[in-house]
Scaffold this motif. Structure first.
Motif, PDB file in Angstrom:
ATOM      1  N   ARG A 179       1.016  -1.214   0.066  1.00 58.26           N
ATOM      2  CA  ARG A 179       0.016  -0.011  -0.315  1.00 58.26           C
ATOM      3  C   ARG A 179       0.841   1.205  -0.075  1.00 58.26           C
ATOM      4  N   GLN A 180       0.899   2.090  -1.084  1.00 60.91           N
ATOM      5  CA  GLN A 180       1.604   3.542  -0.855  1.00 60.91           C
ATOM      6  C   GLN A 180       0.353   4.448  -1.059  1.00 60.91           C
ATOM      7  N   ILE A 181       0.155   5.134  -0.109  1.00 61.52           N
ATOM      8  CA  ILE A 181      -0.750   6.306  -0.126  1.00 61.52           C
ATOM      9  C   ILE A 181      -0.009   7.622   0.108  1.00 61.52           C
ATOM     10  N   GLU A 182      -0.030   8.314  -0.690  1.00 64.72           N
ATOM     11  CA  GLU A 182       0.573   9.762  -0.530  1.00 64.72           C
ATOM     12  C   GLU A 182      -0.291  10.637   0.389  1.00 64.72           C
ATOM     13  N   LYS A 183       0.438  11.411   1.148  1.00 63.04           N
ATOM     14  CA  LYS A 183      -0.687  12.486   1.921  1.00 63.04           C
ATOM     15  C   LYS A 183      -0.473  13.579   0.588  1.00 63.04           C
ATOM     16  N   SER A 184      -1.867  14.279   0.483  1.00 65.79           N
ATOM     17  CA  SER A 184      -1.998  15.224  -0.460  1.00 65.79           C
ATOM     18  C   SER A 184      -1.034  16.214  -0.104  1.00 65.79           C
ATOM     19  N   LYS A 185      -0.266  17.007  -0.998  1.00 69.38           N
ATOM     20  CA  LYS A 185       0.665  17.917  -0.612  1.00 69.38           C
ATOM     21  C   LYS A 185       0.107  19.289  -1.276  1.00 69.38           C
ATOM     22  N   ILE A 186      -0.539  18.870  -2.297  1.00 69.50           N
ATOM     23  CA  ILE A 186      -1.263  19.884  -3.087  1.00 69.50           C
ATOM     24  C   ILE A 186      -2.724  20.464  -2.343  1.00 69.50           C
ATOM     25  N   ASN A 187      -2.917  21.543  -2.129  1.00 62.83           N
ATOM     26  CA  ASN A 187      -4.190  21.958  -1.510  1.00 62.83           C
ATOM     27  C   ASN A 187      -4.844  22.861  -2.249  1.00 62.83           C
ATOM     28  N   ILE A 188      -5.341  22.747  -3.450  1.00 67.67           N
ATOM     29  CA  ILE A 188      -6.098  23.642  -4.212  1.00 67.67           C
ATOM     30  C   ILE A 188      -7.382  23.950  -3.791  1.00 67.67           C
ATOM     31  N   LYS A 189      -7.959  23.219  -3.058  1.00 67.22           N
ATOM     32  CA  LYS A 189      -9.183  23.490  -2.414  1.00 67.22           C
ATOM     33  C   LYS A 189      -9.404  24.679  -1.633  1.00 67.22           C
ATOM     34  N   SER A 190      -8.269  25.001  -0.633  1.00 67.40           N
ATOM     35  CA  SER A 190      -8.739  26.140   0.286  1.00 67.40           C
ATOM     36  C   SER A 190      -7.935  27.261  -0.170  1.00 67.40           C
ATOM     37  N   ALA A 191      -7.256  27.406  -1.349  1.00 64.67           N
ATOM     38  CA  ALA A 191      -6.461  28.481  -1.962  1.00 64.67           C
ATOM     39  C   ALA A 191      -7.394  29.575  -2.225  1.00 64.67           C
ATOM     40  N   PRO A 192      -6.966  30.667  -1.829  1.00 65.12           N
ATOM     41  CA  PRO A 192      -7.671  31.980  -1.931  1.00 65.12           C
ATOM     42  C   PRO A 192      -7.682  32.294  -3.327  1.00 65.12           C
ATOM     43  N   ILE A 193      -6.466  32.135  -4.083  1.00 64.37           N
ATOM     44  CA  ILE A 193      -6.348  32.302  -5.299  1.00 64.37           C
ATOM     45  C   ILE A 193      -5.917  31.241  -6.273  1.00 64.37           C
ATOM     46  N   ILE A 194      -6.282  31.030  -7.438  1.00 65.87           N
ATOM     47  CA  ILE A 194      -5.893  29.944  -8.263  1.00 65.87           C
ATOM     48  C   ILE A 194      -5.598  30.319  -9.770  1.00 65.87           C
ATOM     49  N   VAL A 195      -4.639  30.135 -10.186  1.00 66.74           N
ATOM     50  CA  VAL A 195      -4.133  30.153 -11.414  1.00 66.74           C
ATOM     51  C   VAL A 195      -4.361  28.853 -12.124  1.00 66.74           C
ATOM     52  N   ALA A 196      -5.267  28.598 -13.069  1.00 67.12           N
ATOM     53  CA  ALA A 196      -5.342  27.494 -13.719  1.00 67.12           C
ATOM     54  C   ALA A 196      -5.141  27.460 -15.032  1.00 67.12           C
ATOM     55  N   GLY A 197      -4.507  26.297 -15.696  1.00 62.72           N
ATOM     56  CA  GLY A 197      -4.292  26.122 -16.951  1.00 62.72           C
ATOM     57  C   GLY A 197      -4.649  25.172 -17.614  1.00 62.72           C
ATOM     58  N   GLY A 198      -5.022  25.184 -18.961  1.00 63.02           N
ATOM     59  CA  GLY A 198      -5.764  24.260 -19.670  1.00 63.02           C
ATOM     60  C   GLY A 198      -4.740  23.585 -20.772  1.00 63.02           C
ATOM     61  N   TYR A 199      -5.553  22.928 -21.868  1.00 61.90           N
ATOM     62  CA  TYR A 199      -4.871  22.418 -22.886  1.00 61.90           C
ATOM     63  C   TYR A 199      -3.998  23.520 -23.681  1.00 61.90           C
ATOM     64  N   GLY A 200      -4.738  24.874 -23.664  1.00 58.11           N
ATOM     65  CA  GLY A 200      -4.256  25.844 -24.470  1.00 58.11           C
ATOM     66  C   GLY A 200      -2.685  26.423 -23.880  1.00 58.11           C
ATOM     67  N   VAL A 201      -2.534  25.892 -22.821  1.00 57.94           N
ATOM     68  CA  VAL A 201      -1.216  26.457 -22.283  1.00 57.94           C
ATOM     69  C   VAL A 201      -0.099  25.877 -23.180  1.00 57.94           C
ATOM     70  N   GLY A 202      -0.263  24.720 -23.756  1.00 56.51           N
ATOM     71  CA  GLY A 202       0.657  24.174 -24.613  1.00 56.51           C
ATOM     72  C   GLY A 202       1.468  23.274 -24.500  1.00 56.51           C
ATOM     73  N   SER A 203       2.136  23.221 -23.312  1.00 54.95           N
ATOM     74  CA  SER A 203       3.264  22.272 -22.856  1.00 54.95           C
ATOM     75  C   SER A 203       3.395  22.423 -21.567  1.00 54.95           C
ATOM     76  N   LYS A 204       4.143  21.368 -20.944  1.00 52.62           N
ATOM     77  CA  LYS A 204       4.560  21.277 -19.467  1.00 52.62           C
ATOM     78  C   LYS A 204       5.595  22.665 -19.145  1.00 52.62           C
TER      79      LYS A 204
END
Ligand SMILES: Cc1cc2nc3c(=O)[nH]c(=O)nc-3n(C[C@H](O)[C@H](O)[C@H](O)COP(=O)(O)OP(=O)(O)OC[C@H]3O[C@@H](n4cnc5c(N)ncnc54)[C@H](O)[C@@H]3O)c2cc1C
Ligand SMILES: Cc1cc2nc3c(=O)[nH]c(=O)nc-3n(C[C@H](O)[C@H](O)[C@H](O)COP(=O)(O)OP(=O)(O)OC[C@H]3O[C@@H](n4cnc5c(N)ncnc54)[C@H](O)[C@@H]3O)c2cc1C
Lengths: 339, 291
Positions: A207-232
């Motif tokens: 069993r390998q369960i990672e603790k969630s490090k990323i917490n976008i749920k409670s972030a007051p500001i979110i910069v979100a990217g889509g497919y249109g960003v084009g690349s990593k």
């Protein structure tokens, strides 16, 4: 008494956020129905976990403690719910639409022949009339959920069978402490009365369960990217902007599928639901399934090279341009003028 | 060692291309108005089954689908990829089923198919999106379940080892079979149809499909090549209780359906030149949205 139950998930001694969110929702439904809110925790080493639960307004916390009950496997947990519900006859049972809740809920509902509604986005109390049968019902749980790939929203009721069962994704309901000193009762149940040895048929080998490090749920500001960003590579611009203005980075499913961002960052119907004060959508077209997870943001800025992108219809500011061009300008202005 | 595998597969409307007439007034799905496809994750399940068949010679894979008569397509799609046969469970009485009534019907059919070691389906169908049918079938048959499977690692001494892909990690579990497994989209993609198998099975039909082809050529064909006869079962064929199937056997009722429309906002339009971006950023800082 026909009370409202919340099945609480626990990992490393911590009650999952989704369970606390459901307790908050459960508290307000229980007030409306004038019944008790009861929480159920199944696992091992549970001493004291009630302290995490009572502040959310639970009147009872049932603990079923047995070292064989952690980590979660389907049948032992299902047996506890099935047998306990036969005894207590709750009117409603809520659980997280997680890989545990969606494994457990259907098994329990099948054994009890009670309806189960998946992935609800809203829960309300209301009446229902079955014209064909000439029957009417009061105080049913309206289980509201998107279906059909997000193209429709259905209200589902379970008029006859109990408990009315529903699962809800993490982040959909708000978590709110009722009172840090809220008092309830702890009831320890004897595991062997509810689970039989023959339930332990699946063993967890690794069993390998990672603790969630990323917490976008409670972030007051979110910069979100889509497919249109084009690349990593281009996604780095989003991280730069996010670091500059104190935001978290989110993503559309198309961006996650393309490998630009981690799955935990996905926002939308099959990701997390967010409601930040500012949402900057970069290169996201704004399909229904994405919008479903961010439409409650207080302010939305859309950056898209297509002036007719659907996201623009729900945005407060529509910037027609490319991510590569606009983001550096935003970063530059902020760096110059913020201090 | 040989295994008897049943694949649960559903024909679904392609919800990625949904038009306005997709729902009927009574809140049920107007399947006739949508292109019907093999549920994507059921293809992943089929692939796991076919891989086992290759690994353990002598194993058989049968496909079980419940749906309207045209869902016979799903059985043919399976044959084109290497299954040994299939069953279409079809009856007007099954209509309007929720997941519980669906699972009950499928479980009745599985019991009738008798011999099985592994029952494997997709995690979730793309129309109902519930992921409930797999675990419910397992409960109805009194079998263990392994959901969110990504890979069947090994089958040995009556036990099966499976890697599961969860929200935040992976798990390897082991169970005795018979067992019900549901497979994630992250598992291996399904192999394409095989040209030879298409040739062999393109005329495979159920009894109801054959009714419109009642000439001598075809009746001889189905007599000489029994493998072209696809099995079709009704409620009574699987000894299902009428009170437990279809709308009548469904505890959940759809009270209301709404199409999703989002309220358009009045938005400010910016071309993205330097001055406009500077002004926007200034405003955001001044009103404390950022900073
Ligand atoms: C059952 C189901 C569940 C789903 N769940 C989710 C979910 O939870 N979350 C989710 O996001 N999606 C989900 N989807 C997928 C959803 O339908 C869309 O496919 C997805 O949101 C599209 O992502 P996108 O907007 O990033 O990509 P696209 O639709 O490809 O849009 C890219 C956009 O970028 C713009 N663009 C291109 N180049 C540039 C540039 N250089 N600068 C600026 N703009 C540019 C384009 O004009 C376009 O508008 C789900 C789908 C289904 C069927
Ligand atoms: C708007 C709407 C909302 C709904 N919400 C609910 C709800 O919340 N709760 C509920 O109980 N029902 C609900 N239903 C009914 C549900 O969609 C149907 O019962 C459906 O036939 C089975 O559920 P599913 O598509 O979600 O399958 P899932 O449970 O997602 O399917 C999982 C797997 O089970 C197998 N499987 C499923 N159906 C079949 C089949 N017919 N033949 C062979 N294999 C199959 C496949 O392997 C599939 O991948 C809803 C229906 C609609 C139209």
């Amino acid at each position: 008494m026909n009370n409202l139950f919340v099945y609480c998930e626990i990992e490393d001694g911590i009650i999952a956020d989704v369970s606390l969110e459901l307790l908050t929702k459960g508290r307000s439904l229980a007030n409306q129905l004038n019944c008790k809110l009861e929480a159920l925790v199944i696992g091992s080493n549970l001493d004291g976990v009630e302290k995490q639960i009572f502040p959310y307004g639970a009147d009872t916390v049932y603990l079923v403690d047995d070292k064989r009950l952690y980590p979660y496997t389907s049948q032992p947990h299902a047996s506890v719910l099935i047998n306990l519900f036969k005894e207590k006859k709750p009117q409603i049972c809520l659980m997280g639409a997680t890989s545990i809740g969606r494994d457990l809920g259907p098994r329990v509902s099948s054994a009890l022949h009670s309806g189960l509604t998946a992935d609800c986005t809203a829960l309300e109390i209301g009446s229902h009339e079955d014209k064909k049968a000439g029957k009417s019902y009061e105080n049913l749980l309206y289980q509201i959920r998107p279906a059909f790939g997000g193209n429709i929203v259905a209200t589902i009721v379970n008029p006859e069978c109990r408990p009315q069962m529903a699962t809800v994704r993490e982040g959909v309901m708000k978590k709110e402490i009722v009172s840090p000193t809220y008092k309830g009762e702890v009831v320890k149940l004897d595991a062997s009365k509810y689970v039989s040895d023959t339930d332990f048929v699946v063993s967890v080998i690794e069993r390998q369960i990672e603790k969630s490090k990323i917490n976008i749920k409670s972030a007051p500001i979110i910069v979100a990217g889509g497919y249109g960003v084009g690349s990593k590579e281009n996604f780095k611009l989003l991280y730069d902007l996010a670091a500059t203005i104190g935001a978290e980075v989110g993503a559309s499913r198309a961006a996650v599928d393309a490998g630009y961002a981690e799955h935990e960052r996905q926002i939308g119907q099959t990701g997390v639901t967010v409601r930040p004060k500012l949402y900057i959508a970069c290169g996201i077209s704004g399909q229904i399934q994405h919008i479903a997870g961010m439409q409650d943001s207080s302010m939305i800025i859309a950056i898209n090279n297509d002036p007719n992108a659907p996201i623009n219809t729900i945005a407060d500011y529509v910037i027609t341009g490319t991510v590569e061009d606009i983001l550096p300008k935003m970063i530059k202005y902020y760096k110059k003028n913020s201090k | 060692m040989s295994l008897k595998i049943i694949v649960l597969a559903k024909q679904v409307p392609d919800t990625r291309n949904v038009g306005k007439d997709a729902m009927k007034a009574d809140g049920t799905v107007n399947r006739a108005a949508l292109p019907a496809i093999f549920n994507p994750e059921d293809l992943n399940a089929l692939e796991q089954a076919l891989q086992l068949k290759e690994q353990y010679p002598g194993s058989t894979v049968s496909l079980l689908t419940m749906g309207p008569p045209r869902a016979a397509d799903i059985i043919r799609e399976g044959l084109f990829r290497g299954t040994d046969g299939g069953v279409l469970l079809t009856d007007r009485a099954f209509a309007g089923a929720d997941t519980l009534a669906t699972s009950y019907a499928l479980a009745c059919a599985v019991k009738k198919m008798k011999d099985y070691d592994i029952i494997i389906g997709g995690r979730q169908a793309i129309d109902g999106d519930t992921a409930q049918v797999g675990p419910q079938v397992a409960e109805k048959l009194g079998l263990p379940q392994i959901t969110y499977a990504e890979k069947i690692l090994k089958v040995q001494d009556g036990k099966i080892q499976v890697k599961r892909r969860l929200e935040r990690g992976v798990e390897v579990v082991e169970a005795k079979y018979p067992v019900v497994i549901t497979v994630n989209g992250s598992a291996d993609d399904c192999r394409p149809r095989n040209a030879k198998l298409i040739q062999r099975y393109k005329y495979a039909k159920t009894i109801s499909e054959r009714q419109n082809q009642d000439n001598d050529y075809f009746s001889n064909l189905y007599e000489n090549r029994p493998y072209l006869n696809l099995t079709e079962w009704s409620v009574s064929d699987v000894d299902a209780d009428l009170d437990q199937v279809g709308l009548a056997g469904s505890p959940t009722k759809v009270k209301q359906i709404e199409n999703v429309v989002f309220q358009a906002k009045e938005s400010k339009k910016l071309s993205g030149n330097d001055t406009e971006i500077d002004e926007l950023m200034k405003e955001l800082i001044v009103n404390h949205t950022i900073g």
